[in-house]
Enzyme design. Sequence first.
Site, PDB file in Angstrom:
ATOM      1  CE  LYS A  22      -4.755  19.191   2.780  1.00 16.77           C
ATOM      2  NZ  LYS A  22      -5.855  18.318   3.205  1.00 16.77           N
ATOM      3  CG  ASN A  23      -8.336  20.988   3.970  1.00 11.42           C
ATOM      4  OD1 ASN A  23      -7.926  20.140   3.166  1.00 11.42           O
ATOM      5  ND2 ASN A  23      -8.067  20.940   5.265  1.00 11.42           N
ATOM      6  CB  CYS A 116      -6.707   8.343   7.815  1.00  7.78           C
ATOM      7  SG  CYS A 116      -6.977   9.827   8.738  1.00  7.78           S
ATOM      8  NE  ARG A 121     -10.336  12.517   9.028  1.00  4.46           N
ATOM      9  CZ  ARG A 121      -9.621  13.207   8.152  1.00  4.46           C
ATOM     10  NH1 ARG A 121      -8.409  12.835   7.858  1.00  4.46           N
ATOM     11  NH2 ARG A 121     -10.121  14.272   7.570  1.00  4.46           N
ATOM     12  CG  ASP A 304      -6.108  20.632   9.792  1.00  6.09           C
ATOM     13  OD1 ASP A 304      -6.189  19.498  10.307  1.00  6.09           O
ATOM     14  OD2 ASP A 304      -6.862  21.014   8.875  1.00  6.09           O
ATOM     15  NE  ARG A 397      -2.767  13.597   1.824  1.00  9.57           N
ATOM     16  CZ  ARG A 397      -3.475  13.530   2.945  1.00  9.57           C
ATOM     17  NH1 ARG A 397      -3.022  12.838   3.953  1.00  9.57           N
ATOM     18  NH2 ARG A 397      -4.622  14.140   3.063  1.00  9.57           N
TER      19      ARG A 397
HETATM   20  N1  EPU Z   1     -17.214  12.892  12.139  1.00  7.44           N
HETATM   21  C1  EPU Z   1     -18.054  11.816  12.363  1.00  7.44           C
HETATM   22  N2  EPU Z   1     -18.868  11.417  11.333  1.00  7.44           N
HETATM   23  C2  EPU Z   1     -18.889  12.046  10.128  1.00  7.44           C
HETATM   24  C3  EPU Z   1     -18.028  13.147   9.916  1.00  7.44           C
HETATM   25  C4  EPU Z   1     -17.199  13.548  10.952  1.00  7.44           C
HETATM   26  O1  EPU Z   1     -18.066  11.229  13.442  1.00  7.44           O
HETATM   27  O2  EPU Z   1     -19.659  11.647   9.241  1.00  7.44           O
HETATM   28  C5  EPU Z   1     -16.324  13.337  13.222  1.00  7.44           C
HETATM   29  C6  EPU Z   1     -14.842  13.148  12.876  1.00  7.44           C
HETATM   30  O3  EPU Z   1     -14.402  11.842  13.135  1.00  7.44           O
HETATM   31  C7  EPU Z   1     -14.200  14.214  13.729  1.00  7.44           C
HETATM   32  C8  EPU Z   1     -15.222  15.351  13.692  1.00  7.44           C
HETATM   33  O4  EPU Z   1     -16.472  14.741  13.355  1.00  7.44           O
HETATM   34  O5  EPU Z   1     -14.067  13.749  15.032  1.00  7.44           O
HETATM   35  C9  EPU Z   1     -14.952  16.480  12.708  1.00  7.44           C
HETATM   36  O6  EPU Z   1     -14.503  15.922  11.471  1.00  7.44           O
HETATM   37  P1  EPU Z   1     -14.763  16.644  10.076  1.00  7.44           P
HETATM   38  O7  EPU Z   1     -15.808  15.910   9.337  1.00  7.44           O
HETATM   39  O8  EPU Z   1     -14.989  18.108  10.286  1.00  7.44           O
HETATM   40  O9  EPU Z   1     -13.367  16.426   9.343  1.00  7.44           O
HETATM   41  P2  EPU Z   1     -13.193  16.267   7.782  1.00  7.44           P
HETATM   42  O10 EPU Z   1     -14.232  17.039   7.076  1.00  7.44           O
HETATM   43  O11 EPU Z   1     -13.023  14.829   7.445  1.00  7.44           O
HETATM   44  C10 EPU Z   1     -11.681  18.379   7.411  1.00  7.44           C
HETATM   45  C11 EPU Z   1     -10.320  18.643   6.850  1.00  7.44           C
HETATM   46  C12 EPU Z   1      -9.263  18.124   7.823  1.00  7.44           C
HETATM   47  C13 EPU Z   1      -9.457  18.855   9.155  1.00  7.44           C
HETATM   48  C14 EPU Z   1     -10.892  18.638   9.666  1.00  7.44           C
HETATM   49  C15 EPU Z   1     -11.216  19.399  10.944  1.00  7.44           C
HETATM   50  C16 EPU Z   1     -10.681  18.579   4.478  1.00  7.44           C
HETATM   51  C17 EPU Z   1     -10.458  17.911   3.182  1.00  7.44           C
HETATM   52  N3  EPU Z   1     -10.192  17.991   5.568  1.00  7.44           N
HETATM   53  O12 EPU Z   1     -11.773  16.960   7.567  1.00  7.44           O
HETATM   54  O13 EPU Z   1      -7.995  18.472   7.282  1.00  7.44           O
HETATM   55  O14 EPU Z   1      -8.554  18.373  10.111  1.00  7.44           O
HETATM   56  O15 EPU Z   1     -11.835  19.045   8.653  1.00  7.44           O
HETATM   57  O16 EPU Z   1     -11.025  20.761  10.762  1.00  7.44           O
HETATM   58  O17 EPU Z   1     -11.269  19.651   4.516  1.00  7.44           O
HETATM   59  C18 EPU Z   1      -5.677  18.281   6.968  1.00  7.44           C
HETATM   60  O18 EPU Z   1      -5.757  19.161   6.103  1.00  7.44           O
HETATM   61  O19 EPU Z   1      -4.573  17.890   7.431  1.00  7.44           O
HETATM   62  C19 EPU Z   1      -6.905  17.676   7.497  1.00  7.44           C
HETATM   63  C20 EPU Z   1      -6.922  16.504   8.138  1.00  7.44           C
END
Ligand code: EPU
Length: 418
Positions: A22-23, A116, A121, A304, A397
């Site tokens: 998915k990701n 969420c 996030r 995850d 999802r």
């Molecule tokens: N963060 C910030 N600011 C930002 C972006 C991130 O503070 O602008 C923080 C987040 O709050 C978190 C950390 O940085 O504490 C890392 O978050 P990241 O941005 O890596 O998460 P994401 O890109 O929103 C993706 C996956 C998630 C997975 C995370 C971590 C996708 C679509 N989603 O989320 O997947 O948990 O990386 O590996 O790729 C899932 O599939 O169940 C899922 C939640």
Amino acid sequence: MEKIIIEGGKALKGTVRISGAKNAALPIIASCMLTGGRHRLHNIPRLRDIKTMKSIMSKLGVSFREDHGILEVNSDNLTSCETPYDLVKTMRASILLLGPLLARYGKARISLPGGCAIGARPVNFHLKALADMGVDMSLEQGYINASVDRLTGANIFFDLPTVTGTENIMMAAVTAHGKTVLKNAAKEPEILDLANMLRKMGADIKGDGTDTIIIHGTKRLNPAEHSVIPDRIEAGTFMIASAMTGGDIHIEGCRPEHLSAAIKKLRSTGTFVEVNGNGLHVKGTDIIESSDIKTMPFPGFPTDLQAQFMALMCIAKGWSMIREGIFENRFIHVSELRRMGAEIEINGNQALIKGRDRLLPAPVMATDLRASASLILAGLVAEGGRTEVHRIYHLDRGYEAIEKKFRNLGAAIWREKE
Ligand code: EPU
């Protein structure tokens, strides 16, 4: 609304095939907006999040066609740069459209995703990096209005390695003017998969898989054909299911090198894990040893899989400690697991688990995607009645036909209307 019913107590046996990730699929589908023409994508999983991404992109004028399991994406005629709130609110990953829209059209109006269940996030790292690339942004009525004459390469440093942030900026940078250097970039396999897709489109990207990614903007991209990597989290979920049920299963079509941390941890619980090329043989043990984990960015133990590993520790021998190192509120499954008899104490981002001989069947509520998976796993070992998992739209999802896959492995699990 539907629910999943499980009559636990069956050891899983047989073979399961892993679906596309998915990701990885989400940013790769988004990247098709970078240039017109017909992109051909293989191994796209049938999931609600993928449907949502397609619906949002359809509203922007992108057309989709399925041909023998191959998804064809055509963004020749984009008609809008605005992602609507009613769809964005159901899937945070829609922020991945910001980079491609700015790269292609120099403007975007994207509904800002809210918090969420698992944490606040924010997307501030995405926005700061785009501002460094010359984008003007303002917030109006919950929408980010972004515009730029031409994106310009920049030196970007992420305070934390962000997965979708790294992907968004990679997509913004591939046609930007000049060179972009991304420091403290995320190293997840999904980043490499997107980089491979972008390279097939003609992008000049180096360093993906390390914490410094260097991108030289190119003037023209072309449509590409790509097969999405297998879902490491789905594979990890089945590994844990086999460990919990004393199972003996073969997991086919996965990439064991993406699962090193999970394999190591499972082995430390006494579970037998053998790697055979693109497959895994996972056999449970009579006594599951407890083991501590801390979730971390790749190649560390993935957040995850944290909820699923916690379900395993609920029936392990002795105490274990789980530290959540990525999200601030990713223990929402705990109160539901407790309803099934689990003994878990939470202190900030740490969970202390006292393993028990067994879990008990109960009606439980899915609260987010991976929490739902942990409840299914708990249900698979809860003997003496039915576990009912409600609100399974979270599960749909991110897991393709999960109950069918478990049923093929011998589990008594099915879906019913509420
Ligand atoms: N963060 C910030 N600011 C930002 C972006 C991130 O503070 O602008 C923080 C987040 O709050 C978190 C950390 O940085 O504490 C890392 O978050 P990241 O941005 O890596 O998460 P994401 O890109 O929103 C993706 C996956 C998630 C997975 C995370 C971590 C996708 C679509 N989603 O989320 O997947 O948990 O990386 O590996 O790729 C899932 O599939 O169940 C899922 C939640």
